[in-house]
Design a protein around this motif. Structure first.
Motif, short mmCIF file in Angstrom:
data_model
loop_
_atom_site.label_atom_id
_atom_site.label_comp_id
_atom_site.label_asym_id
_atom_site.label_seq_id
_atom_site.Cartn_x
_atom_site.Cartn_y
_atom_site.Cartn_z
N SER A 34 0.82 -1.22 0.00
CA SER A 34 0.00 0.00 0.00
C SER A 34 0.85 1.27 0.00
O SER A 34 0.32 2.37 -0.02
N GLY A 35 2.16 1.11 0.06
CA GLY A 35 3.06 2.26 0.03
C GLY A 35 3.63 2.67 1.37
O GLY A 35 4.41 3.61 1.46
N ARG A 36 3.23 1.98 2.43
CA ARG A 36 3.76 2.31 3.77
C ARG A 36 5.02 1.51 4.04
O ARG A 36 4.99 0.29 4.07
N VAL A 37 6.13 2.19 4.22
CA VAL A 37 7.38 1.50 4.50
C VAL A 37 7.79 1.64 5.96
O VAL A 37 8.69 0.94 6.42
N GLY B 277 13.38 5.97 21.73
CA GLY B 277 14.57 6.81 21.80
C GLY B 277 14.94 7.34 20.42
O GLY B 277 15.38 6.58 19.58
N GLY B 278 14.69 8.58 20.17
CA GLY B 278 15.07 9.19 18.91
C GLY B 278 13.98 9.28 17.88
O GLY B 278 14.13 9.95 16.87
N GLN B 279 12.85 8.59 18.10
CA GLN B 279 11.72 8.63 17.16
C GLN B 279 12.12 8.26 15.73
O GLN B 279 11.66 8.86 14.77
N TRP B 280 12.98 7.26 15.60
CA TRP B 280 13.41 6.79 14.28
C TRP B 280 12.32 5.93 13.66
O TRP B 280 11.73 5.08 14.32
N PRO B 281 12.01 6.13 12.37
CA PRO B 281 10.96 5.33 11.71
C PRO B 281 11.37 3.87 11.58
O PRO B 281 12.54 3.56 11.35
N ARG B 282 10.39 3.00 11.75
CA ARG B 282 10.61 1.56 11.63
C ARG B 282 9.47 0.93 10.85
O ARG B 282 8.33 1.34 10.93
#
Length: 90
Positions: free
Chosen positions: A32-35, A42-47
């Protein structure tokens, strides 16, 4: 991707998401386009999906109220309710 009448769908964060039967939640999300669908504390890094085999725990979601489910291991089923962990470790 808006589901057609014949396509099975899950609900992700309140929105319908069509999927191909037999695929995982991670596959449906990526298709659907969500990666990325959560961030680290800690750090709010995307996963999102990283290893794709359940080892890294980067793709955690809440499925039907059960937190900490690995999206790369859970097969999508029609009607399941998925909540992503935007801003937290799901």
């Amino acid at each position: 991707m808006e589901p057609a009448d014949t396509e099975p769908a899950v609900t992700v964060d309140g929105e319908p998401l069509a999927f191909v039967p037999g695929r995982t939640l991670a596959a449906a999300l990526v298709a659907s386009g969500r990666v990325a669908w959560r961030t680290t504390r800690g750090g709010q890094w995307p996963r999102g999906v990283f290893c794709g085999i359940g080892v890294c725990y980067d793709c955690l979601v809440t499925v039907d109220g059960r937190r900490g489910q690995r999206a790369c291991l859970v097969r999508a089923r029609a009607g399941m309710a998925v909540t992503t962990g935007e801003g937290e470790d799901a």
